[in-house]
Design an enzyme around this catalytic site. Structure first.
Site, short mmCIF file in Angstrom:
data_model
loop_
_atom_site.label_atom_id
_atom_site.label_comp_id
_atom_site.label_asym_id
_atom_site.label_seq_id
_atom_site.Cartn_x
_atom_site.Cartn_y
_atom_site.Cartn_z
N HIS A 35 7.98 57.20 -52.13
CA HIS A 35 6.60 56.93 -51.92
C HIS A 35 5.98 55.58 -52.49
CE1 HIS A 35 5.51 60.76 -49.40
NE2 HIS A 35 6.70 61.01 -49.80
N THR A 36 6.73 54.75 -52.85
CA THR A 36 6.46 53.45 -53.48
C THR A 36 5.82 52.32 -52.34
OG1 THR A 36 8.78 52.78 -53.28
CG2 THR A 36 7.79 53.87 -55.42
N ASP A 37 6.33 52.73 -51.22
CA ASP A 37 6.22 51.57 -50.39
C ASP A 37 4.81 51.19 -49.86
OD1 ASP A 37 5.99 54.00 -48.90
OD2 ASP A 37 7.25 53.43 -47.15
N GLU A 162 8.65 50.65 -33.60
CA GLU A 162 8.59 51.97 -34.19
C GLU A 162 7.16 52.36 -34.53
OE1 GLU A 162 11.78 53.76 -36.00
OE2 GLU A 162 10.74 55.56 -36.40
N ASP A 174 13.29 51.50 -43.33
CA ASP A 174 14.35 51.71 -42.69
C ASP A 174 15.00 50.46 -42.05
OD1 ASP A 174 13.54 54.13 -43.20
OD2 ASP A 174 12.84 54.81 -41.36
N TYR A 223 1.88 64.56 -45.95
CA TYR A 223 2.30 62.69 -45.93
C TYR A 223 0.89 61.96 -46.19
CZ TYR A 223 5.87 59.09 -46.20
OH TYR A 223 6.68 58.29 -46.83
P1 ADP Z 1 16.08 59.69 -37.92
O1 ADP Z 1 15.45 58.15 -37.63
O2 ADP Z 1 15.86 60.05 -39.26
O3 ADP Z 1 17.65 59.86 -37.52
P2 ADP Z 1 14.19 60.05 -35.99
O4 ADP Z 1 13.30 61.12 -35.36
O5 ADP Z 1 13.12 58.91 -36.57
O6 ADP Z 1 15.26 60.55 -36.98
O7 ADP Z 1 14.81 59.47 -34.93
C1 ADP Z 1 15.67 60.02 -34.04
C2 ADP Z 1 15.74 59.60 -32.65
O8 ADP Z 1 16.41 58.24 -32.28
C3 ADP Z 1 16.32 60.44 -31.63
O9 ADP Z 1 15.49 61.56 -31.35
C4 ADP Z 1 16.94 59.66 -30.60
O10 ADP Z 1 15.69 59.63 -29.57
C5 ADP Z 1 16.96 58.33 -31.37
N1 ADP Z 1 18.42 58.12 -31.23
C6 ADP Z 1 19.26 57.91 -32.54
N2 ADP Z 1 20.63 57.69 -32.29
C7 ADP Z 1 20.66 58.14 -30.87
C8 ADP Z 1 21.74 57.64 -29.80
N3 ADP Z 1 22.99 57.91 -30.21
N4 ADP Z 1 21.41 58.10 -28.50
C9 ADP Z 1 20.32 58.36 -28.22
N5 ADP Z 1 19.14 58.34 -28.71
C10 ADP Z 1 19.27 58.09 -30.22
MG MG Z 2 13.66 57.37 -38.16
#
Ligand code: ADP
Ligand code: MG
Length: 385
Positions: A35-37, A162, A174, A223
């Site tokens: 939580h520094t960002d 995003e 990220d 958050y």
């Molecule tokens: P995190 O970034 O922590 O993994 P998020 O909810 O931010 O979780 O992002 C996950 C989402 O990214 C998935 O629900 C999907 O929509 C997309 N995603 C990630 N990898 C894939 C993949 N290999 N194929 C399709 N969608 C993907």
């Molecule tokens: Mg994510």
């Protein structure tokens, strides 16, 4: 080879021809900097040896066909279509967000294309598969159209995708770690610039992730509450952001008069100091001195910032008492999610089973266990024409 295997064969199966470009982008761990960002501080992250790969070939008919190894459905759109996709095809919003932001960064989005994503990066495990999808898509779109962007711009473009298109208010960590990562290094981000640099990771550093699959039902509200508390504390202290005050000065001010949300402020200010200390320890090649900073970060989350949970505490307690473990902490925003342990090479799957098995006995569900090393950041893998 790191990451998912090159998807040229799968691309041919899906679309009946070869891809023109393949790009790969890794996931990441939040190493330290909790939580520094949004408080203007620093954070250290590591790009990991699990990635998303995007294979792409342009089309001349304006059709955009998407396919992922996580679904057997094609998503078909026209280049002229706008807006987000809902339902089962909503995973394409990360790539659509990148296309939507390209013009803002002075580059041209491709019209029609065939697009295949393959991945060995778990989704929703706090390893940022979403940013990996954005970076791999961005590089594939640029590569296929013969364009390029400076890394800072690519990272900023993907973050904007995003934040604005997908609608997730993530910080820069990220995308920056996926974009600037380097094998055997960590990425140091000064969130205020933002400015990016790399710090060597001493040999023999291993990461183990224990994903609890727990998520506080109020996580978004919590958050937002922490964000507000930090801003209120900064205002009361007369600084723009908490990064503008050091631990000694904060302690002096807290002793002189009450500071609102003093425990939250102390967590953030001391966490930023721990990031500095971790950078110094890493530069000295000293993993044994780095690990306790990670565990101290967790204890501060637990006692001051209130973003840990009994599940995360249980894993940190168990791991930090084990041989070959330098330190352990929650990784990511907290309120559930995953614990990361920094270990030496002597830690193995049989040892990881000890805290995982104890966790299952206590909480009735197994955490997912992942062993990770660092890997290079996002890149164009090949143009297999
Ligand atoms: P995190 O970034 O922590 O993994 P998020 O909810 O931010 O979780 O992002 C996950 C989402 O990214 C998935 O629900 C999907 O929509 C997309 N995603 C990630 N990898 C894939 C993949 N290999 N194929 C399709 N969608 C993907
Ligand atoms: Mg994510």
């Amino acid at each position: 080879m790191t990451g998912a295997r090159a998807p040229a064969g799968e691309f041919r199966d899906a679309f009946g021809r070869a891809p023109e470009v393949v790009a790969r982008a890794p996931g990441r761990v939040e190493f330290i900097g909790n939580h520094t960002d949004y408080n203007g501080g620093t954070v250290l992250g590591g790009s990991i040896d699990r990635s998303v790969r995007v294979a792409l070939a342009l089309r001349t008919d304006g059709l955009r066909r998407f396919r992922s190894d996580r679904s057997d459905q094609f998503v078909e759109l026209r280049a002229a279509d706008g807006g987000k996709v809902s339902g089962g095809g909503s995973w394409v919003n990360y790539a659509l967000g990148v296309l939507d932001s390209m013009r803002d960064f002075g580059v041209r989005a491709p019209g029609g294309f065939d697009f295949l994503a393959t991945s060995d990066l778990p989704i929703g495990a706090g390893l940022s598969s979403s940013a990996a999808m954005e970076l791999a898509s961005g590089l594939a779109f640029l590569g296929a159209t013969g364009q390029s962007l400076p890394r800072e711009s690519l990272v900023g473009l993907c973050k904007q995708a995003e934040n604005r298109f997908v609608g997730v208010p993530c910080g820069i960590l990220d995308q920056a770690v996926s974009g600037f990562g380097r094998k055997d290094h960590l990425v140091l981000i000064d969130c205020r610039g933002p400015r990016f640099s790399t710090v060597p990771l001493p040999p023999g550093a291993h990461f183990w992730i224990f994903n609890t699959h727990t998520k506080h039902e109020l996580v978004d509200g919590l958050y937002a509450a922490r964000h507000r508390e930090c801003m209120e504390a900064a205002r009361a202290l007369g600084v723009g952001l908490l990064a503008d005050i050091g631990p000694a000065e904060l302690a002096r001010r807290m002793a002189a008069s009450p500071v609102p949300h003093a425990e939250r402020a102390r967590h953030v200010v001391e966490e930023i100091a721990r990031v500095d200390a971790a950078v110094a320890a890493l530069k000295a090649g000293d993993l044994a001195a780095t690990g306790p900073l990670l565990t101290a970060s967790h204890r501060s989350s637990q006692s001051l910032f209130g973003n840990s949970t009994p599940e995360l505490d249980f894993l940190v307690d168990a791991l930090s008492a084990m041989p070959h473990v330098f330190g352990a902490r929650l990784t990511g925003g907290g309120f559930g999610g995953a614990v990361m342990a920094l270990t030496g090479p002597g830690f193995d799957a049989a040892m990881a089973e000890i805290p995982a098995g104890a966790f299952e006995k206590k909480f009735g569900a197994r955490p997912d266990v992942l062993h990770l090393l660092t890997a290079d950041g996002a890149e164009i893998v090949n143009r297999p024409m």
